[in-house]
Write a protein that holds these residues in place. Structure first.
Motif, PDB file in Angstrom:
ATOM      1  N   GLY A   1      37.809  38.899  35.555  1.00 51.72           N
ATOM      2  CA  GLY A   1      37.416  39.827  36.592  1.00 51.72           C
ATOM      3  C   GLY A   1      38.570  40.611  37.176  1.00 51.72           C
ATOM      4  O   GLY A   1      38.396  41.331  38.160  1.00 51.72           O
TER       5      GLY A   1
ATOM      6  N   THR B   1      35.082  44.149  40.447  1.00 47.51           N
ATOM      7  CA  THR B   1      36.239  43.565  39.766  1.00 47.51           C
ATOM      8  C   THR B   1      37.518  44.259  40.245  1.00 47.51           C
ATOM      9  O   THR B   1      37.464  45.226  40.996  1.00 47.51           O
TER      10      THR B   1
ATOM     11  N   ALA C   1      36.999  52.570  36.577  1.00 44.28           N
ATOM     12  CA  ALA C   1      36.027  51.673  35.944  1.00 44.28           C
ATOM     13  C   ALA C   1      36.471  51.310  34.535  1.00 44.28           C
ATOM     14  O   ALA C   1      37.043  52.132  33.815  1.00 44.28           O
ATOM     15  N   PRO C   2      36.227  50.074  34.114  1.00 41.91           N
ATOM     16  CA  PRO C   2      36.587  49.685  32.748  1.00 41.91           C
ATOM     17  C   PRO C   2      35.815  50.496  31.717  1.00 41.91           C
ATOM     18  O   PRO C   2      34.669  50.882  31.932  1.00 41.91           O
TER      19      PRO C   2
ATOM     20  N   LYS D   1      29.426  47.087  29.102  1.00 41.47           N
ATOM     21  CA  LYS D   1      28.792  45.971  29.812  1.00 41.47           C
ATOM     22  C   LYS D   1      29.036  46.028  31.312  1.00 41.47           C
ATOM     23  O   LYS D   1      28.363  45.339  32.071  1.00 41.47           O
ATOM     24  N   TRP D   2      30.020  46.795  31.739  1.00 45.07           N
ATOM     25  CA  TRP D   2      30.344  46.835  33.164  1.00 45.07           C
ATOM     26  C   TRP D   2      29.200  47.487  33.922  1.00 45.07           C
ATOM     27  O   TRP D   2      28.713  48.555  33.557  1.00 45.07           O
TER      28      TRP D   2
ATOM     29  N   HIS E   1      40.637  46.857  30.435  1.00 48.25           N
ATOM     30  CA  HIS E   1      40.080  45.829  31.307  1.00 48.25           C
ATOM     31  C   HIS E   1      40.539  44.424  30.914  1.00 48.25           C
ATOM     32  O   HIS E   1      40.630  44.078  29.738  1.00 48.25           O
ATOM     33  N   ASP E   2      40.883  43.649  31.934  1.00 47.83           N
ATOM     34  CA  ASP E   2      41.203  42.221  31.810  1.00 47.83           C
ATOM     35  C   ASP E   2      42.528  41.939  31.116  1.00 47.83           C
ATOM     36  O   ASP E   2      42.807  40.791  30.751  1.00 47.83           O
TER      37      ASP E   2
ATOM     38  N   GLU F   1      30.235  45.825  39.003  1.00 50.35           N
ATOM     39  CA  GLU F   1      30.676  44.637  39.729  1.00 50.35           C
ATOM     40  C   GLU F   1      32.031  44.897  40.404  1.00 50.35           C
ATOM     41  O   GLU F   1      32.847  45.682  39.911  1.00 50.35           O
TER      42      GLU F   1
ATOM     43  N   ASP G   1      34.045  49.829  29.267  1.00 46.29           N
ATOM     44  CA  ASP G   1      33.260  48.746  28.680  1.00 46.29           C
ATOM     45  C   ASP G   1      31.809  48.974  29.073  1.00 46.29           C
ATOM     46  O   ASP G   1      31.473  49.014  30.268  1.00 46.29           O
TER      47      ASP G   1
ATOM     48  N   THR H   1      36.611  42.857  34.145  1.00 49.27           N
ATOM     49  CA  THR H   1      35.166  42.702  33.983  1.00 49.27           C
ATOM     50  C   THR H   1      34.776  41.263  34.270  1.00 49.27           C
ATOM     51  O   THR H   1      35.595  40.345  34.169  1.00 49.27           O
TER      52      THR H   1
END
Length: 262
Positions: A103, A78, A67-68, A72-73, A121-122, A76, A70, A98
């Motif tokens: 994504g 991704t 998992a990122p 906010k994750w 992430h990303d 989802e 982050d 994310t």
């Protein structure tokens, strides 16, 4: 059948080519796909919606597709996408993307990722790059082909590093690095063109001289960045077979997101 050690845990829904090897105590989740010839060492965890291409070598204790980091994750679906022929050494950590960005976190082909490197992430990393031990990317960083990141350098989120750039050891990078440029320090400073790298990749003397002239226009002419970009357009028109490289430099400057190291 894939060569899976009896102590490894591979979810039945995972898709592994018949030539994939999985070492002892590794864990592979249900949404993972791994291409032909890839070797997964012992104690590796691969999870999330992760796709890995052909002929990669993944060493022990790597964590891919977690998992990122982050807040906010929110779970989802991704992705993490890894290309072909990459070397991923011990304790590397590559996270999912994310929905606030594309994504997906991507690593291209033929990259050498040394121990403890981190792709947050990303991140979008091209091909033929070298990451030395403990090179760390925060979220949303873009790295061009053939870039080299030395040991213990840290890259701020949303930064871009151009193709053939060289980032020195222990560098703290908070702005974008144009293609071909060598930077180091904390804070980072430009120290010329990555000439040795360009020679190794077959750039001609004329191409290197044109890139050096462009570097002087940006960094040594006393021009504002906008004035330098206008002069680069003139240099591109007269650059012959180096024009594509000057154009790549101009395009990078036009799309720099955090300002450039200058």
């Amino acid at each position: 059948m894939s060569k899976v050690h009896p102590s490894a845990i591979v979810d039945p829904k995972a898709e592994l080519d018949s030539t994939v090897e999985v070492g002892p105590y590794s864990i592979i989740g249900p949404d993972v796909r791994i291409g032909a010839g890839t070797v997964v060492g012992p104690h590796v965890v691969i999870e999330g919606h992760t796709t890995i291409g052909r002929d990669n070598r993944i060493f022990q204790f790597a964590s891919l597709g977690a998992a990122p980091q982050d807040k906010k994750w929110a779970g989802e679906p991704t992705r993490l996408e890894i290309g072909d022929r990459n070397t991923i050494r011990e304790f590397c950590t590559f996270n999912l993307g994310t929905v606030q960005d594309a994504g997906v976190t991507r690593l291209g082909d033929d990259n050498w990722m040394s121990a403890y490197t981190h792709l947050a992430h990303d991140c979008q990393v091209g091909s033929n790059t070298i990451f030395s031990n403990n090179a760390q990317l925060a979220g949303h960083v873009h790295v061009g082909d053939w870039a080299i990141l030395s040991g213990y350098c840290g890259v701020h989120q949303f930064c871009k590093i151009g193709a053939h750039a060289f980032i020195g050891m222990y560098t703290s990078l908070t702005q974008d690095v144009p293609p071909f440029v060598l930077v180091s320090g904390n804070p980072a400073e430009a120290h010329g063109v990555n000439i040795e790298g360009l020679k190794r990749r077959g750039f001609t003397r004329e191409q290197i001289n044109a890139i050096r002239t462009a570097y002087k226009t940006i960094y040594r002419s006393g021009l504002t960045l906008e004035e330098a970009k206008a002069r680069l357009a003139e240099e591109e028109a007269a650059a012959g077979d180096a024009a594509q490289h000057i154009r790549a430099l101009r395009d990078f400057l036009d799309n720099a997101s955090r300002g450039i190291v200058r």
